[in-house]
Design a protein around this motif. Structure first.
Motif, PDB file in Angstrom:
ATOM      1  N   ARG A 119      -9.352   2.712  13.376  1.00  0.00           N
ATOM      2  CA  ARG A 119      -9.176   2.833  14.814  1.00  0.00           C
ATOM      3  C   ARG A 119     -10.111   1.850  15.537  1.00  0.00           C
ATOM      4  NH1 ARG A 119      -9.015   8.432  17.774  1.00  0.00           N
ATOM      5  NH2 ARG A 119     -11.529   8.236  17.028  1.00  0.00           N
ATOM      6  N   ASP A 120      -9.350   1.014  16.235  1.00  0.00           N
ATOM      7  CA  ASP A 120     -10.232  -0.022  17.141  1.00  0.00           C
ATOM      8  C   ASP A 120     -11.053   0.319  18.133  1.00  0.00           C
ATOM      9  OD1 ASP A 120     -11.166  -2.499  17.893  1.00  0.00           O
ATOM     10  OD2 ASP A 120      -9.149  -3.286  18.818  1.00  0.00           O
ATOM     11  N   THR A 121     -12.033   1.207  17.887  1.00  0.00           N
ATOM     12  CA  THR A 121     -12.898   2.002  19.014  1.00  0.00           C
ATOM     13  C   THR A 121     -13.772   0.902  19.625  1.00  0.00           C
ATOM     14  OG1 THR A 121     -12.779   3.836  17.413  1.00  0.00           O
ATOM     15  CG2 THR A 121     -14.409   3.763  19.326  1.00  0.00           C
ATOM     16  N   ASP A 122     -13.905   0.969  21.113  1.00  0.00           N
ATOM     17  CA  ASP A 122     -14.548   0.136  21.827  1.00  0.00           C
ATOM     18  C   ASP A 122     -16.134   0.664  21.684  1.00  0.00           C
ATOM     19  OD1 ASP A 122     -16.144  -1.593  23.426  1.00  0.00           O
ATOM     20  OD2 ASP A 122     -14.571  -1.498  25.021  1.00  0.00           O
ATOM     21  N   LEU A 123     -16.876  -0.008  20.737  1.00  0.00           N
ATOM     22  CA  LEU A 123     -18.249   0.539  20.470  1.00  0.00           C
ATOM     23  C   LEU A 123     -18.942   0.615  21.645  1.00  0.00           C
ATOM     24  CD1 LEU A 123     -18.716  -0.937  16.753  1.00  0.00           C
ATOM     25  CD2 LEU A 123     -17.931   1.512  17.572  1.00  0.00           C
ATOM     26  N   THR A 124     -18.904  -0.475  22.287  1.00  0.00           N
ATOM     27  CA  THR A 124     -19.795  -0.599  23.826  1.00  0.00           C
ATOM     28  C   THR A 124     -19.520   0.505  24.800  1.00  0.00           C
ATOM     29  OG1 THR A 124     -19.917  -2.995  23.411  1.00  0.00           O
ATOM     30  CG2 THR A 124     -20.467  -2.362  25.533  1.00  0.00           C
ATOM     31  N   GLU A 125     -18.113   0.821  24.976  1.00  0.00           N
ATOM     32  CA  GLU A 125     -17.729   1.871  25.738  1.00  0.00           C
ATOM     33  C   GLU A 125     -18.092   3.332  25.151  1.00  0.00           C
ATOM     34  OE1 GLU A 125     -13.730   3.666  27.724  1.00  0.00           O
ATOM     35  OE2 GLU A 125     -13.621   1.888  26.477  1.00  0.00           O
ATOM     36  N   ARG A 126     -18.010   3.415  24.017  1.00  0.00           N
ATOM     37  CA  ARG A 126     -18.539   4.563  23.474  1.00  0.00           C
ATOM     38  C   ARG A 126     -20.003   4.870  23.405  1.00  0.00           C
ATOM     39  NH1 ARG A 126     -17.490   6.749  17.015  1.00  0.00           N
ATOM     40  NH2 ARG A 126     -18.040   8.877  17.412  1.00  0.00           N
ATOM     41  N   ALA A 127     -20.966   3.732  23.183  1.00  0.00           N
ATOM     42  CA  ALA A 127     -22.191   4.002  23.347  1.00  0.00           C
ATOM     43  C   ALA A 127     -22.583   4.161  25.025  1.00  0.00           C
ATOM     44  CB  ALA A 127     -22.960   2.617  22.912  1.00  0.00           C
ATOM     45  N   ARG A 128     -22.013   3.936  25.687  1.00  0.00           N
ATOM     46  CA  ARG A 128     -22.106   4.147  27.097  1.00  0.00           C
ATOM     47  C   ARG A 128     -21.744   5.775  27.518  1.00  0.00           C
ATOM     48  NH1 ARG A 128     -20.278  -0.334  28.989  1.00  0.00           N
ATOM     49  NH2 ARG A 128     -18.114   0.333  28.957  1.00  0.00           N
ATOM     50  N   ASN A 129     -20.530   6.135  26.690  1.00  0.00           N
ATOM     51  CA  ASN A 129     -20.458   7.370  27.019  1.00  0.00           C
ATOM     52  C   ASN A 129     -21.303   8.520  26.361  1.00  0.00           C
ATOM     53  OD1 ASN A 129     -18.471   6.565  28.770  1.00  0.00           O
ATOM     54  ND2 ASN A 129     -16.854   6.710  27.164  1.00  0.00           N
ATOM     55  N   LEU A 130     -21.598   7.998  24.960  1.00  0.00           N
ATOM     56  CA  LEU A 130     -22.424   8.849  24.234  1.00  0.00           C
ATOM     57  C   LEU A 130     -23.755   8.412  24.294  1.00  0.00           C
ATOM     58  CD1 LEU A 130     -19.779   9.311  21.190  1.00  0.00           C
ATOM     59  CD2 LEU A 130     -20.335  11.148  23.372  1.00  0.00           C
ATOM     60  N   ARG A 131     -24.495   8.811  25.346  1.00  0.00           N
ATOM     61  CA  ARG A 131     -25.912   8.451  25.285  1.00  0.00           C
ATOM     62  C   ARG A 131     -26.747   9.035  24.456  1.00  0.00           C
ATOM     63  NH1 ARG A 131     -26.477   7.999  32.004  1.00  0.00           N
ATOM     64  NH2 ARG A 131     -24.880   6.751  32.181  1.00  0.00           N
ATOM     65  N   GLY A 132     -26.663  10.229  23.672  1.00  0.00           N
ATOM     66  CA  GLY A 132     -27.421  10.823  22.713  1.00  0.00           C
ATOM     67  C   GLY A 132     -27.562  10.299  21.218  1.00  0.00           C
ATOM     68  N   GLY A 133     -26.600   9.296  21.045  1.00  0.00           N
ATOM     69  CA  GLY A 133     -26.733   8.724  19.740  1.00  0.00           C
ATOM     70  C   GLY A 133     -26.762   7.230  19.811  1.00  0.00           C
ATOM     71  N   PRO A 168       0.799  -1.169   0.006  1.00  0.00           N
ATOM     72  CA  PRO A 168      -0.112  -0.074   0.007  1.00  0.00           C
ATOM     73  C   PRO A 168       0.810   1.252  -0.106  1.00  0.00           C
ATOM     74  CG  PRO A 168       0.039  -0.978   2.392  1.00  0.00           C
ATOM     75  CD  PRO A 168       0.575  -2.026   1.255  1.00  0.00           C
ATOM     76  N   THR A 169       0.257   2.326  -0.813  1.00  0.00           N
ATOM     77  CA  THR A 169       0.967   3.487  -0.473  1.00  0.00           C
ATOM     78  C   THR A 169      -0.012   4.531  -0.002  1.00  0.00           C
ATOM     79  OG1 THR A 169       0.086   4.067  -2.988  1.00  0.00           O
ATOM     80  CG2 THR A 169       2.244   2.952  -2.702  1.00  0.00           C
ATOM     81  N   PRO A 170       0.270   5.811  -0.119  1.00  0.00           N
ATOM     82  CA  PRO A 170      -0.847   6.869   0.621  1.00  0.00           C
ATOM     83  C   PRO A 170      -1.912   7.095  -0.288  1.00  0.00           C
ATOM     84  CG  PRO A 170       1.561   7.512   1.012  1.00  0.00           C
ATOM     85  CD  PRO A 170       1.669   6.416   0.352  1.00  0.00           C
ATOM     86  N   GLU A 171      -1.516   6.999  -1.662  1.00  0.00           N
ATOM     87  CA  GLU A 171      -2.357   7.076  -2.874  1.00  0.00           C
ATOM     88  C   GLU A 171      -3.452   5.978  -2.648  1.00  0.00           C
ATOM     89  OE1 GLU A 171       0.630   7.483  -3.346  1.00  0.00           O
ATOM     90  OE2 GLU A 171       0.857   9.529  -3.006  1.00  0.00           O
ATOM     91  N   THR A 172      -3.004   4.644  -2.495  1.00  0.00           N
ATOM     92  CA  THR A 172      -4.004   3.717  -2.415  1.00  0.00           C
ATOM     93  C   THR A 172      -4.498   3.122  -1.011  1.00  0.00           C
ATOM     94  OG1 THR A 172      -2.060   2.117  -2.510  1.00  0.00           O
ATOM     95  CG2 THR A 172      -2.775   2.675  -4.355  1.00  0.00           C
ATOM     96  N   THR A 173      -4.344   4.047  -0.072  1.00  0.00           N
ATOM     97  CA  THR A 173      -4.703   3.742   1.257  1.00  0.00           C
ATOM     98  C   THR A 173      -5.911   4.498   1.663  1.00  0.00           C
ATOM     99  OG1 THR A 173      -2.473   2.818   1.759  1.00  0.00           O
ATOM    100  CG2 THR A 173      -4.148   3.358   3.816  1.00  0.00           C
ATOM    101  N   LEU A 174      -7.123   3.891   2.464  1.00  0.00           N
ATOM    102  CA  LEU A 174      -8.039   4.849   2.943  1.00  0.00           C
ATOM    103  C   LEU A 174      -8.283   4.823   4.242  1.00  0.00           C
ATOM    104  CD1 LEU A 174     -10.702   6.458   1.662  1.00  0.00           C
ATOM    105  CD2 LEU A 174     -11.713   4.263   1.971  1.00  0.00           C
ATOM    106  N   GLY A 175      -8.444   5.726   4.887  1.00  0.00           N
ATOM    107  CA  GLY A 175      -8.570   5.916   6.101  1.00  0.00           C
ATOM    108  C   GLY A 175      -9.907   6.130   6.668  1.00  0.00           C
ATOM    109  N   LEU A 176     -10.344   5.324   7.720  1.00  0.00           N
ATOM    110  CA  LEU A 176     -12.021   5.561   7.965  1.00  0.00           C
ATOM    111  C   LEU A 176     -12.050   5.939   9.512  1.00  0.00           C
ATOM    112  CD1 LEU A 176     -13.425   2.408   6.130  1.00  0.00           C
ATOM    113  CD2 LEU A 176     -13.440   4.655   5.356  1.00  0.00           C
ATOM    114  N   PHE A 218     -19.811  -3.759   9.737  1.00  0.00           N
ATOM    115  CA  PHE A 218     -19.135  -3.101   8.742  1.00  0.00           C
ATOM    116  C   PHE A 218     -17.715  -3.520   8.912  1.00  0.00           C
ATOM    117  CE2 PHE A 218     -16.677   0.646   7.254  1.00  0.00           C
ATOM    118  CZ  PHE A 218     -17.116   0.281   5.803  1.00  0.00           C
ATOM    119  N   ARG A 219     -17.003  -3.318   9.965  1.00  0.00           N
ATOM    120  CA  ARG A 219     -15.511  -3.598  10.269  1.00  0.00           C
ATOM    121  C   ARG A 219     -15.339  -5.067   9.848  1.00  0.00           C
ATOM    122  NH1 ARG A 219     -13.809  -0.601  15.862  1.00  0.00           N
ATOM    123  NH2 ARG A 219     -15.351  -2.091  16.331  1.00  0.00           N
ATOM    124  N   ASP A 220     -16.126  -6.016  10.390  1.00  0.00           N
ATOM    125  CA  ASP A 220     -15.954  -7.361  10.244  1.00  0.00           C
ATOM    126  C   ASP A 220     -16.122  -7.705   8.563  1.00  0.00           C
ATOM    127  OD1 ASP A 220     -15.509  -7.999  12.964  1.00  0.00           O
ATOM    128  OD2 ASP A 220     -17.545  -8.330  13.204  1.00  0.00           O
TER     129      ASP A 220
END
Length: 381
Positions: A277-291, A184-192, A301-303
């Motif tokens: 980024r390997d974000t812990d979605l359960t922890e994020r859902a606990r911290n961001l109760r508005g969404g 991979p190169t910077p031109e052929t790599t995508l960040g999400l 989607f990641r899997d």
């Protein structure tokens, strides 16, 4: 190139006859009964001897002769699943919980039978008309994709949803040539970068939103839930409305899954590497109760993205969950420690660049992930 083993699962909708449906229900019940009996005996034996021992299914057939009416393979699978559940729990108690007893009110019923090869042919076979299973015969099914002739059936998992539908997932194994791994190169790599206002934001500034029909289904679900709350629990109208609600939940899940598979396939075909980024979605859902973080389906989607990239030999790069990407300027690398959590746009105090929080984070994920990947490749060489 060396050959590698690959597995593909085809899921089809089953339409069993009344006799086949009765035997399916018996198999579900026998598997649930055997799991609970084994688990109870394991606990009793451990309390008496301080040793771990799981009896085999044959131990229970004398006192429960109805176990002989169903195929023996699902019962053996129950034994193996319980054994694996205990091994996982003792290996990592923080990630795996202690095995629990099963109830009829579970979200769905299921059993798995493994394919055995005989002179007359395999015990599990998928045809254009349906799926052939041991003791059940040929069950009519809606086959949307036929397996290729060199695919070998390995197992079949039959599930029943809460709405009363039967499905069968047949797993096939076959040998394929290992695909070449592009560098991979910077031109052929995508960040999400996962987003609450959008599904995700990539390093090119693309912000795909879930389709409008998925939002309309959510509005319809809210109306049906309000209508259900005003009905008397256990009445005929309540049960009919509950069935409609179950069907709508399945419809929304299918809509979300369709969007996720199409979007992950588009990305996997277009890019040589993807960084997340390997974000812990359960922890994020606990911290961001508005969404509703978990309802978005970003974990699925990641899997999907991971296995589709790996099948093409492409890199799936994962950063640590707390990598500082949001407060780091993509242009100069300076860190803005005083950045407010709700700021969507900000100006870098070091170079004066005007930055979008989500796009800048996705660009940092791409650059940091690619640098770490190339470093590991260099060290391995």
């Amino acid at each position: 190139m060396a050959d590698m083993k690959q597995f593909t699962t085809l899921k089809v909708r089953l339409y069993p006859t009344p006799e086949q449906a009765e035997l399916l229900e018996k198999t579900f019940g026998c598997c649930r009964y055997l799991w609970n009996q084994m688990l109870a005996d394991v606990q009793e034996f451990y309390a008496a001897t301080d040793l771990q021992y799981i009896p085999t299914p044959a131990h229970y057939k004398k006192e429960a002769p109805f176990l002989k009416e169903v195929d023996s393979q699902p019962l053996c699978t129950v034994h193996q699943n319980l054994r694996r559940a205990f091994l996982d729990f003792f290996r990592n108690p923080a990630a795996f919980r202690y095995p629990q007893f099963k109830t009829k009110k579970a979200r769905r019923d299921s059993f798995t039978t493994y394919c055995r090869q005989y002179r007359s042919g395999p015990t599990v076979l998928m045809t254009k008309e349906g799926v052939r299973l041991p003791k059940l015969g040929l069950i009519r099914a809606k086959v949307h994709r036929s397996p290729l002739h060199w695919w070998s059936p390995r197992s079949a998992t039959v599930t029943k949803t809460r709405s009363g539908k039967y499905f069968c997932s047949v797993t096939f194994g076959y040998a394929v040539q290992e695909p070449p791994a592009p560098l991979p190169t910077p031109e052929t790599t995508l960040g999400l970068n996962d987003s609450l206002s959008h599904f995700y934001v990539d390093s090119n500034g693309h912000r795909p939103d879930p389709p409008r029909w998925l939002e309309r289904s959510g509005e319809k679900l809210a109306r049906m839930q309000r209508r259900l709350s005003r009905m008397e629990r256990g009445s005929k109208n309540y049960e009919e409305q509950l069935q409609k609600l179950r069907l709508l939940h399945e419809h929304i899940a299918n809509q979300r899954r369709d969007f996720i598979h199409k979007e992950s396939r588009r990305i996997a075909n277009a890019w040589d590497a993807v960084c997340l980024r390997d974000t812990d979605l359960t922890e994020r859902a606990r911290n961001l109760r508005g969404g509703n973080v978990l309802d978005a389906g970003f974990g699925l989607f990641r899997d999907c993205l991971r296995y589709k990239l790996e099948r093409q030999g492409k890199a799936y790069i994962v950063l640590a969950p707390y990598t500082p990407t949001a407060k780091t300027c993509h242009a100069c690398g300076g860190v803005h420690e005083a950045l407010p959590p709700r700021a969507r746009r900000w100006t870098c105090p070091h170079c004066g660049a005007d930055l979008s929080r989500e796009v800048n984070g996705a660009q940092n994920i791409r650059d940091m992930g690619l640098a770490e990947f190339l470093k590991q490749k260099t060290e391995a060489a």
